[in-house]
Write a protein that holds these residues in place. Structure first.
Motif, PDB file in Angstrom:
ATOM      1  N   LEU A   1      -3.069  -5.933   2.533  1.00 58.53           N
ATOM      2  CA  LEU A   1      -4.180  -6.382   3.542  1.00 58.53           C
ATOM      3  C   LEU A   1      -5.643  -6.053   3.186  1.00 58.53           C
ATOM      4  O   LEU A   1      -6.388  -6.936   2.941  1.00 58.53           O
ATOM      5  CB  LEU A   1      -3.870  -5.834   4.813  1.00 58.53           C
ATOM      6  CG  LEU A   1      -4.820  -6.377   5.944  1.00 58.53           C
ATOM      7  CD1 LEU A   1      -4.688  -7.825   6.178  1.00 58.53           C
ATOM      8  CD2 LEU A   1      -4.742  -5.424   7.487  1.00 58.53           C
ATOM      9  N   ILE A   2      -6.061  -4.618   2.748  1.00 61.74           N
ATOM     10  CA  ILE A   2      -7.304  -4.347   2.378  1.00 61.74           C
ATOM     11  C   ILE A   2      -7.639  -5.088   1.179  1.00 61.74           C
ATOM     12  O   ILE A   2      -8.930  -5.515   0.874  1.00 61.74           O
ATOM     13  CB  ILE A   2      -7.303  -2.883   2.263  1.00 61.74           C
ATOM     14  CG1 ILE A   2      -7.203  -2.332   3.554  1.00 61.74           C
ATOM     15  CG2 ILE A   2      -8.602  -2.291   1.665  1.00 61.74           C
ATOM     16  CD1 ILE A   2      -8.126  -2.402   4.635  1.00 61.74           C
TER      17      ILE A   2
ATOM     18  N   MET B   1      -0.773   3.471   5.613  1.00 62.48           N
ATOM     19  CA  MET B   1      -0.854   2.175   5.412  1.00 62.48           C
ATOM     20  C   MET B   1       0.002   1.470   4.620  1.00 62.48           C
ATOM     21  O   MET B   1      -0.339   0.475   4.120  1.00 62.48           O
ATOM     22  CB  MET B   1      -2.439   1.688   5.471  1.00 62.48           C
ATOM     23  CG  MET B   1      -3.148   2.013   6.761  1.00 62.48           C
ATOM     24  SD  MET B   1      -4.796   1.501   6.609  1.00 62.48           S
ATOM     25  CE  MET B   1      -4.950   0.013   6.762  1.00 62.48           C
TER      26      MET B   1
ATOM     27  N   GLN C   1      -9.030  11.746   6.317  1.00 61.73           N
ATOM     28  CA  GLN C   1      -7.720  11.939   5.703  1.00 61.73           C
ATOM     29  C   GLN C   1      -7.803  12.172   4.288  1.00 61.73           C
ATOM     30  O   GLN C   1      -6.901  12.777   3.600  1.00 61.73           O
ATOM     31  CB  GLN C   1      -6.640  11.078   6.292  1.00 61.73           C
ATOM     32  CG  GLN C   1      -6.191  11.398   7.654  1.00 61.73           C
ATOM     33  CD  GLN C   1      -6.352  10.130   8.562  1.00 61.73           C
ATOM     34  OE1 GLN C   1      -7.080   9.447   8.784  1.00 61.73           O
ATOM     35  NE2 GLN C   1      -5.046   9.782   8.959  1.00 61.73           N
ATOM     36  N   ILE C   2      -8.606  11.419   3.626  1.00 63.25           N
ATOM     37  CA  ILE C   2      -8.412  11.321   1.910  1.00 63.25           C
ATOM     38  C   ILE C   2      -9.003  12.357   1.188  1.00 63.25           C
ATOM     39  O   ILE C   2      -8.535  12.906   0.440  1.00 63.25           O
ATOM     40  CB  ILE C   2      -8.883   9.627   1.669  1.00 63.25           C
ATOM     41  CG1 ILE C   2      -8.262   8.556   2.643  1.00 63.25           C
ATOM     42  CG2 ILE C   2      -8.867   9.606   0.086  1.00 63.25           C
ATOM     43  CD1 ILE C   2      -8.810   7.268   2.151  1.00 63.25           C
TER      44      ILE C   2
ATOM     45  N   ILE D   1      -2.755   7.871   4.372  1.00 65.27           N
ATOM     46  CA  ILE D   1      -3.482   7.221   5.798  1.00 65.27           C
ATOM     47  C   ILE D   1      -2.519   6.316   6.304  1.00 65.27           C
ATOM     48  O   ILE D   1      -2.562   5.659   7.488  1.00 65.27           O
ATOM     49  CB  ILE D   1      -4.727   6.694   5.381  1.00 65.27           C
ATOM     50  CG1 ILE D   1      -4.373   5.458   4.658  1.00 65.27           C
ATOM     51  CG2 ILE D   1      -5.922   7.257   4.915  1.00 65.27           C
ATOM     52  CD1 ILE D   1      -5.553   4.441   4.272  1.00 65.27           C
TER      53      ILE D   1
ATOM     54  N   ASN E   1       1.740  -2.219   3.404  1.00 66.70           N
ATOM     55  CA  ASN E   1       1.095  -3.560   3.967  1.00 66.70           C
ATOM     56  C   ASN E   1      -0.316  -3.412   4.051  1.00 66.70           C
ATOM     57  O   ASN E   1      -1.093  -4.494   3.513  1.00 66.70           O
ATOM     58  CB  ASN E   1       1.756  -3.664   5.299  1.00 66.70           C
ATOM     59  CG  ASN E   1       3.133  -4.138   5.493  1.00 66.70           C
ATOM     60  OD1 ASN E   1       3.748  -4.631   4.341  1.00 66.70           O
ATOM     61  ND2 ASN E   1       3.759  -4.087   6.399  1.00 66.70           N
ATOM     62  N   GLY E   2      -1.055  -2.151   4.467  1.00 64.96           N
ATOM     63  CA  GLY E   2      -2.340  -1.977   4.700  1.00 64.96           C
ATOM     64  C   GLY E   2      -2.957  -2.156   3.393  1.00 64.96           C
ATOM     65  O   GLY E   2      -3.849  -2.806   3.208  1.00 64.96           O
TER      66      GLY E   2
ATOM     67  N   GLY F   1     -12.560   7.082   6.041  1.00 63.66           N
ATOM     68  CA  GLY F   1     -10.937   7.606   5.625  1.00 63.66           C
ATOM     69  C   GLY F   1     -11.383   8.639   4.697  1.00 63.66           C
ATOM     70  O   GLY F   1     -10.694   9.977   4.709  1.00 63.66           O
TER      71      GLY F   1
END
Lengths: 140, 507
Positions: free
Chosen positions: A51-52, A44, A90-91, A42, A47-48, A86
């Protein structure tokens, strides 16, 4: 449903959500290959993913305190909402990802239950819900 | 109307309500095709869409939210910060109620010991209804004044008389109405200033007693602390209580300015375990005292009850009331004369009294305001030859030297103030006394809010306030050419025809 029952159900849902989100944090923060693969898909990574992970950690902490459980549930539901989106885009749901997706749905449901039970704690919602203040018109 | 630019709130809200789901969809598409980070927007706007749906289609309690959704909520949000905005920015210095900014600032300055001289004229409207003090053409020096002294109980010749040497008393505020730290600050401040404090009707005055100041125990209609289960007086409990050194006098509260004709009210939000225990009441519901003492259902037995409390306690015993019908009060005074039994003082509470929580209708519209009530009581007592049998105290917004001076001219021997001392503690008039959410920690039991109060600092403020009030009073007395407050009289007042006192002027 009386107060004790609803409180018990809320606590079960809170613990359930914390356990599921909490164990997924381990995979996120240790950069487990499957977790890295998903976040790469996806776009990210990395960093994503962190962050999540942090957002989920905050949600877990909020869920464990009665005074803030409703905020934890709101944050958890929003994060899981993002995850479910997601999985649909995409996932995908194949193999291990399907299991992860189902866990996201489960946490979402837990959070929804907590939000329903604790709806009178929610700002913006409680004002419109305050049933205790509603008095039926007198008919005499 | 061509060319006129205006904002149509109906259209704005319709646009917003359409924009929210549209943005949710756009963010979704962007999150899908451009960058997953856009899904933060997807989720946020999806949530707003849900809330909006709930407002407009599910809930039924608020028409504004049903019609306009989230934009309708803006009204409630703005409205909720209205009181703060008005106080900070928009209300002018003399228009706020119950105390305007000039009145509050005056108390703050006195409490902090800051000079309160102002320049370039008064903020008051001179040709309106405000009562003024008439000064003398021949003022006297301050050292020509007679030091103030007032002895309660001297008329009856009892052993335990009580003498005050400053004409100020902290008015009745219970532990319950106030939090622990506020009570301690006031009590410690009273001790520093050398004035007594009324305990309020909150039962056993645990924290008041802790600080060792002189106390006037107030017996409310529920008689918290000294009651039998049926609400009558428990003599044994009263005797036990008056054995405490700090308790100097007893005040029987017949009625109170904030809610004359109604019993005390402690909202359930403010009832902690400890308060429930001190008062002997259950938690979780408002505590509403009965509107009257079961012993006092007419003039005769009211006077008998006063005599009974005097006899059981052996202390000076006063009554506190807000005047309703002067004829009834006259009946009571006639009965006192007939039985030759007088309370040691009468506290006249004006209907502007306001520390108590009370229904709005009562706060706004029941009872006589202080000035005419005080004048009435003083005149009735004089008429029946009873004025020298007792002392007269006054209460009702007496936070400033000007108003206190007027009360002395109307016959008061000493003055009570509650809100003046709350302001001295740092009250900002947030008007949340009944909600347990007092932002400066005075009328709340929330430890996080009480944290803001430093008892040592605040008790000094209380003491400063008293000393500065006394300073101003002495200056005013000198200007009026009087050596003591007892020399002041109605003739020392200039009373415009718009004043509530105008009917009492013989022109």
């Amino acid at each position: 449903m009386n107060k004790a029952t609803s409180s018990t159900i809320s606590w079960i849902a809170q613990i359930g959500a914390v356990v599921i989100m909490g164990q997924s944090l381990f995979f996120k923060f240790t950069a487990h290959p499957e977790s890295v693969a998903i976040f790469t898909d996806i776009g990210m990574e990395p960093n994503g993913r962190i962050l999540i992970g942090v957002v989920e950690l905050i949600a877990c902490l909020l869920l464990l305190r009665p005074a803030s459980a409703h905020y934890g549930a709101l944050l958890g539901a929003c994060t899981m909402g993002g995850a479910i989106v997601g999985h649909f885009t995409q996932i995908g749901w194949t193999g291990e990802r399907g299991q992860l997706g189902l866990l996201a749905v489960l946490v979402f449901v837990f959070c929804a239950v907590i939000l329903y039970i604790r709806r009178m704690d929610l700002p913006f919602i409680k004002v419109a819900l305050d049933e205790s203040k509603r008095r039926p018109a007198r008919e005499d | 109307m061509i060319g006129k630019i205006s904002i149509d709130l109906h259209k704005v809200s319709k646009t917003v309500n359409l924009a929210i789901p549209t943005l949710a969809i756009l963010f979704f598409l962007a999150g899908w095709k451009l960058s997953y980070y856009f899904h933060f927007g997807t989720i946020a706007f999806a949530l707003l869409t849900l809330i909006n749906f709930f407002y407009m289609r599910v809930q039924t309690g608020h028409a504004l939210l049903r019609n306009f959704g989230l934009m309708g909520q803006a009204r409630y949000m703005m409205e909720s910060i209205g009181p703060e905005l008005r106080q900070y920015f928009f209300a002018n210095d003399t228009e706020e109620k119950p105390f305007n900014r000039t009145e509050r600032s005056e108390v703050y300055r006195k409490a902090k010991g800051v000079d309160s001289a102002t320049s370039f004229g008064s903020q008051h409207e001179f040709d309106a209804r405000e009562v003024k003090v008439r000064h003398s053409m021949y003022p006297i020096l301050k050292d020509q004044q007679i030091p103030y002294s007032l002895t309660f109980g001297s008329e009856r010749g009892i052993e335990n008389t009580y003498t005050i040497d400053k004409p100020f008393i902290i008015s009745a505020m219970s532990y319950g109405a106030l939090g622990e730290k506020a009570v301690r600050s006031l009590a410690r401040g009273a001790k520093k200033a050398g004035i007594p404090m009324n305990t309020g009707e909150g039962g056993y005055p645990k924290y008041h007693l802790d600080e060792g100041c002189d106390l006037i125990f107030q017996m409310g209609t529920a008689k918290f602390g000294v009651r039998n289960d049926d609400g009558t007086l428990n003599d044994a409990k009263l005797s036990e209580l008056v054995n405490k050194d700090s308790i100097k006098m007893i005040e029987i509260k017949l009625s109170q300015g904030a809610k004359p004709g109604k019993g005390g009210l402690l909202p359930k939000e403010k009832i902690t375990d400890e308060i429930a225990e001190l008062r002997g009441v259950p938690k979780g519901k408002d505590v509403i005292s009965p509107p009257f003492h079961p012993e006092c259902v007419g003039a005769q037995n009211t006077v008998q009850f006063i005599a009974h409390v005097q006899q059981v306690s052996g202390l000076p015993v006063g009554i506190k009331l807000c005047v309703g019908r002067p004829a009834q009060l006259e009946e009571l005074i006639v009965e006192m004369v007939a039985q030759n039994t007088f309370p040691d003082w009468i506290s006249v509470d004006g209907s502007e009294g306001g520390t108590g929580a009370a229904p709005k209708a009562f706060i706004d519209s029941v009872g006589m305001p202080l000035y005419p009530a005080l004048k009435t009581v003083n005149d009735l007592l004089s008429k029946h030859g009873a004025r020298d049998k007792l002392k007269l105290l006054a209460a009702g917004k007496l936070v400033s030297p000007e108003r206190q001076m007027v009360a002395f001219c109307l016959g008061a021997d000493a003055v009570y103030s509650a809100r003046g001392f709350m302001l001295a503690l740092g009250c900002i008039q947030a008007l949340q006394c009944g909600n347990n959410t007092c932002p400066v920690g005075i009328t709340t039991h929330d430890p996080e809010l009480q944290r803001g109060i430093d008892i040592d600092v605040k008790s000094d403020r209380v003491s400063n306030y008293v000393h500065n009030l006394q300073h101003d009073l002495e200056e005013l007395l000198s200007a009026a050419g009087c050596r003591s407050v007892q020399e002041l009289s109605f003739d020392h007042l200039y009373i415009p025809s718009e004043s509530t006192l105008a009917p009492y002027v013989t022109r």
